[in-house]
Design a protein around this motif. Structure first.
Motif, PDB file in Angstrom:
ATOM      1  N   ALA A   1     -25.880  16.765   4.134  1.00 17.52           N
ATOM      2  CA  ALA A   1     -25.089  17.882   3.614  1.00 17.52           C
ATOM      3  C   ALA A   1     -24.328  17.444   2.366  1.00 17.52           C
ATOM      4  N   ALA A   2     -23.783  16.214   2.385  1.00 23.00           N
ATOM      5  CA  ALA A   2     -23.037  15.717   1.223  1.00 23.00           C
ATOM      6  C   ALA A   2     -23.968  15.571   0.020  1.00 23.00           C
ATOM      7  N   ARG A   3     -25.164  15.064   0.263  1.00 21.29           N
ATOM      8  CA  ARG A   3     -26.146  14.882  -0.827  1.00 21.29           C
ATOM      9  C   ARG A   3     -26.530  16.229  -1.440  1.00 21.29           C
ATOM     10  N   VAL A   4     -26.878  17.164  -0.572  1.00 20.25           N
ATOM     11  CA  VAL A   4     -27.374  18.453  -1.058  1.00 20.25           C
ATOM     12  C   VAL A   4     -26.262  19.193  -1.807  1.00 20.25           C
ATOM     13  N   THR A   5     -25.036  19.133  -1.259  1.00 17.57           N
ATOM     14  CA  THR A   5     -23.911  19.790  -1.931  1.00 17.57           C
ATOM     15  C   THR A   5     -23.691  19.186  -3.319  1.00 17.57           C
ATOM     16  N   ALA A   6     -23.720  17.851  -3.408  1.00 17.76           N
ATOM     17  CA  ALA A   6     -23.499  17.194  -4.705  1.00 17.76           C
ATOM     18  C   ALA A   6     -24.578  17.630  -5.693  1.00 17.76           C
TER      19      ALA A   6
ATOM     20  N   LEU B   1     -33.743   7.811  13.164  1.00 14.44           N
ATOM     21  CA  LEU B   1     -34.746   8.160  12.146  1.00 14.44           C
ATOM     22  C   LEU B   1     -35.148   9.630  12.249  1.00 14.44           C
ATOM     23  N   ALA B   2     -35.162  10.128  13.461  1.00 15.19           N
ATOM     24  CA  ALA B   2     -35.575  11.519  13.672  1.00 15.19           C
ATOM     25  C   ALA B   2     -34.471  12.496  13.267  1.00 15.19           C
ATOM     26  N   GLY B   3     -33.330  11.964  12.857  1.00 18.25           N
ATOM     27  CA  GLY B   3     -32.270  12.851  12.353  1.00 18.25           C
ATOM     28  C   GLY B   3     -31.097  12.994  13.301  1.00 18.25           C
ATOM     29  N   ASN B   4     -31.102  12.213  14.393  1.00 16.41           N
ATOM     30  CA  ASN B   4     -30.069  12.413  15.409  1.00 16.41           C
ATOM     31  C   ASN B   4     -29.078  11.259  15.535  1.00 16.41           C
ATOM     32  N   GLY B   5     -28.859  10.547  14.428  1.00 23.13           N
ATOM     33  CA  GLY B   5     -27.808   9.528  14.427  1.00 23.13           C
ATOM     34  C   GLY B   5     -26.456  10.207  14.309  1.00 23.13           C
ATOM     35  N   PRO B   6     -25.372   9.404  14.385  1.00 23.86           N
ATOM     36  CA  PRO B   6     -24.036   9.993  14.355  1.00 23.86           C
ATOM     37  C   PRO B   6     -23.744  10.782  13.062  1.00 23.86           C
ATOM     38  N   CYS B   7     -24.341  10.399  11.933  1.00 26.43           N
ATOM     39  CA  CYS B   7     -23.928  11.037  10.656  1.00 26.43           C
ATOM     40  C   CYS B   7     -25.072  11.649   9.850  1.00 26.43           C
ATOM     41  N   ASN B   8     -26.290  11.762  10.408  1.00 24.70           N
ATOM     42  CA  ASN B   8     -27.417  12.255   9.588  1.00 24.70           C
ATOM     43  C   ASN B   8     -27.096  13.569   8.879  1.00 24.70           C
ATOM     44  N   ARG B   9     -26.595  14.535   9.645  1.00 28.65           N
ATOM     45  CA  ARG B   9     -26.388  15.862   9.066  1.00 28.65           C
ATOM     46  C   ARG B   9     -25.313  15.821   7.986  1.00 28.65           C
ATOM     47  N   GLU B  10     -24.242  15.078   8.286  1.00 22.51           N
ATOM     48  CA  GLU B  10     -23.148  14.949   7.328  1.00 22.51           C
ATOM     49  C   GLU B  10     -23.644  14.316   6.016  1.00 22.51           C
ATOM     50  N   ARG B  11     -24.467  13.263   6.130  1.00 26.37           N
ATOM     51  CA  ARG B  11     -24.959  12.585   4.925  1.00 26.37           C
ATOM     52  C   ARG B  11     -25.812  13.516   4.085  1.00 26.37           C
TER      53      ARG B  11
ATOM     54  N   ALA C   1     -34.868   3.662  -2.995  1.00 26.34           N
ATOM     55  CA  ALA C   1     -33.938   4.305  -3.929  1.00 26.34           C
ATOM     56  C   ALA C   1     -33.010   5.268  -3.181  1.00 26.34           C
ATOM     57  N   HIS C   2     -33.584   6.068  -2.293  1.00 30.57           N
ATOM     58  CA  HIS C   2     -32.761   7.001  -1.513  1.00 30.57           C
ATOM     59  C   HIS C   2     -31.682   6.255  -0.726  1.00 30.57           C
ATOM     60  N   SER C   3     -32.045   5.094  -0.183  1.00 33.15           N
ATOM     61  CA  SER C   3     -31.083   4.318   0.612  1.00 33.15           C
ATOM     62  C   SER C   3     -29.914   3.868  -0.244  1.00 33.15           C
ATOM     63  N   GLU C   4     -30.195   3.475  -1.477  1.00 28.29           N
ATOM     64  CA  GLU C   4     -29.106   3.047  -2.367  1.00 28.29           C
ATOM     65  C   GLU C   4     -28.131   4.201  -2.600  1.00 28.29           C
ATOM     66  N   ILE C   5     -28.694   5.387  -2.791  1.00 26.32           N
ATOM     67  CA  ILE C   5     -27.865   6.542  -3.132  1.00 26.32           C
ATOM     68  C   ILE C   5     -27.087   7.046  -1.907  1.00 26.32           C
ATOM     69  N   VAL C   6     -27.791   7.189  -0.793  1.00 27.42           N
ATOM     70  CA  VAL C   6     -27.103   7.651   0.422  1.00 27.42           C
ATOM     71  C   VAL C   6     -26.112   6.577   0.888  1.00 27.42           C
TER      72      VAL C   6
ATOM     73  N   LEU D   1     -36.196  14.006  -0.442  1.00 25.12           N
ATOM     74  CA  LEU D   1     -35.097  13.462   0.363  1.00 25.12           C
ATOM     75  C   LEU D   1     -34.329  14.621   0.994  1.00 25.12           C
ATOM     76  N   HIS D   2     -34.053  15.632   0.183  1.00 25.75           N
ATOM     77  CA  HIS D   2     -33.207  16.723   0.658  1.00 25.75           C
ATOM     78  C   HIS D   2     -33.906  17.616   1.676  1.00 25.75           C
ATOM     79  N   ASP D   3     -35.238  17.736   1.579  1.00 26.74           N
ATOM     80  CA  ASP D   3     -35.905  18.570   2.588  1.00 26.74           C
ATOM     81  C   ASP D   3     -36.338  17.752   3.817  1.00 26.74           C
ATOM     82  N   GLY D   4     -35.968  16.469   3.821  1.00 26.92           N
ATOM     83  CA  GLY D   4     -36.206  15.654   5.008  1.00 26.92           C
ATOM     84  C   GLY D   4     -37.594  15.042   5.081  1.00 26.92           C
ATOM     85  N   SER D   5     -38.450  15.291   4.086  1.00 25.41           N
ATOM     86  CA  SER D   5     -39.796  14.714   4.183  1.00 25.41           C
ATOM     87  C   SER D   5     -39.833  13.257   3.721  1.00 25.41           C
TER      88      SER D   5
END
Lengths: 94, 331
Positions: free
Chosen positions: B300-305, B288-298, B58-63, B116-120
């Motif tokens: 941040a967009a989710r949490v802001t929304a 997966l560990a959070g260090n892809g090109p856009c992890n933080r941006e993705r 479900a998270h994958s569909e949304i992100v 999802l938002h806290d990364g767990s």
């Protein structure tokens, strides 16, 4: 107080006069929004002409453990099906 | 896949003799092809694994809406824009079907979103790559949705009823997604300018290996996969699906006149499939560990929304409570 919107069960009737059918659920704050969300989520491809929304809490369901007592009795009543009776060919279509 | 490396808590598969009578009866039902429904007895591990798997899906569909949302305002024509909007709206719907399926297992959607938002909880690695050009939108539909379909079609037969029904609905809608992507690339490669074709080739170069990663690392020796397969919440191994994907996709690339960025790719007559280079699994683990090109941006967009929408969610709920109270008072 929790601000999570309550869960609703959505039933849709398709074009051809069949019964409303359960299609899934969604969250909505009230009945009006439940219908609006159902329109957006469950009829994006012309699936229906009518929507029912029922609060999930209001659904009463049979318990899985009662499956035997509830449904087994009909197993032995094959005479409820028309195929139980042999009608001679001479009698024509029936 | 959309759910990658889902853990089952199993150290090894239980033999029949080790199962409790309830567990054995449950396993019998699964093997007989019966669907398990929310109120039925189920092993705690089955329930928790499904929550992780369906939740991650479900998270994958949304992100997954985010990389494509990037191009809604930049689509080259009004028609393409309308099509992309419809696709991104579908993804929101798919997320909802899946969250609903997870909720039947006794977890709330808000609790899943908080994780999802806290990364767990994770989402698919693929959505941590950027969509730099319009051709990327073509490549995402063709490759990413194509890989998703490869995984989701067999999952229609999964043992958990609500999950299976969500998958059936999703699969019905998903093939439009893949076709619209391929259609974008047909236009660019077969009817476009050399610069447009070069753009399509660049998109394939960047998305090929991340798409292969979507299936996850080889799991033929994984106890988690063995357990998930015994429970029929996983139907094929990661390698089987990856092979199928490559075999299906290479001829489609050839039709477009594009080159798959793998010098060792070649047809293997004996196995009736292509030999190909594995993706870089170090990169996969880093993403997966959070260090892809856009992890933080993705995130941040989710949490802001989520945070920006809080007043709206709460406001509608407060209105509904007030109206209900007034209704009771009027009766």
């Amino acid at each position: 107080m929790s601000s999570e919107w309550p869960l609703w069960e959505i039933f849709i009737r398709g074009q051809h006069g069949l019964n409303h059918r359960h299609v899934g659920s969604l969250h909505a704050p009230d009945a009006e929004m439940a219908i609006r969300h159902a329109r957006d989520v469950y009829t994006r491809r012309n699936e229906g002409v009518s929507i029912w929304a029922v609060k999930s809490d209001d659904i009463v369901a049979s318990a899985p453990s009662e499956k035997g007592p509830l449904f087994d009795p009909s197993n032995s009543k094959v005479y409820r099906h028309p195929t139980f009776f042999d009608i001679p060919d001479e009698a024509g279509h029936m | 896949m959309y759910a990658q490396m889902v853990k089952t808590e199993a150290k090894r598969l239980k033999s029949r003799e080790e199962m409790t009578p309830e567990e054995a009866a449950f396993q019998d039902r699964i093997e007989a092809g019966e669907k398990i429904e929310p109120k039925d007895w189920m092993p705690e591990g089955y329930r928790r694994t499904l929550i992780r798997q369906i939740g991650q899906h479900a998270h994958s569909e949304i992100v997954g809406q985010l990389p494509e949302g990037n191009w809604i305002t930049r689509a080259p024509t009004l028609e393409r824009k309308a099509i992309l909007l419809a696709k991104v709206q579908d993804e929101a719907g798919h997320g909802l079907y899946l969250y609903s399926a997870a909720e039947t297992l006794g977890v709330s959607r808000d609790a899943l979103i908080a994780k999802l938002h806290d990364g767990s909880m994770k989402y698919s690695s693929i959505f941590n790559y950027p969509t730099l050009t319009w051709a990327d939108i073509g490549a995402v539909g063709w490759l990413v949705d194509g890989a998703a379909i490869m995984n989701q079609v067999p999952l229609q037969r999964t043992s958990y009823g609500p999950y299976s029904r969500a998958m059936i609905r999703i699969c019905k809608e998903e093939s439009f997604h893949q076709r619209q992507g391929y259609d974008i690339l047909i236009k660019m490669c077969l009817k476009g300018t050399p610069a447009q074709k070069a753009m399509a080739q660049d998109a394939l170069n960047r998305f090929w290996y991340p798409s292969l990663m979507m299936f996850g690392p080889s799991d033929k020796d994984s106890v988690h996969s063995a357990q998930s397969m015994a429970w029929k919440i996983k139907i094929n191994t990661n390698d089987e699906l990856r092979q199928k994907f490559v075999d299906q996709t290479v001829p489609q690339a050839e039709y477009l006149g594009l080159t798959v960025p793998d010098p060792d790719l070649k047809w293997n007559e004996d196995k009736g499939g292509y030999d190909f280079t594995e993706p870089d699994w170090e990169e996969f683990y880093a993403v997966l560990a959070g260090n892809g090109p856009c992890n933080r941006e993705r995130m941040a967009a989710r949490v802001t929304a989520w945070e920006d929408g809080a007043w709206f969610r709460e406001g509608l709920m407060a209105h509904a409570r007030k109206a209900a109270k007034r209704g009771v008072a009027a009766e």
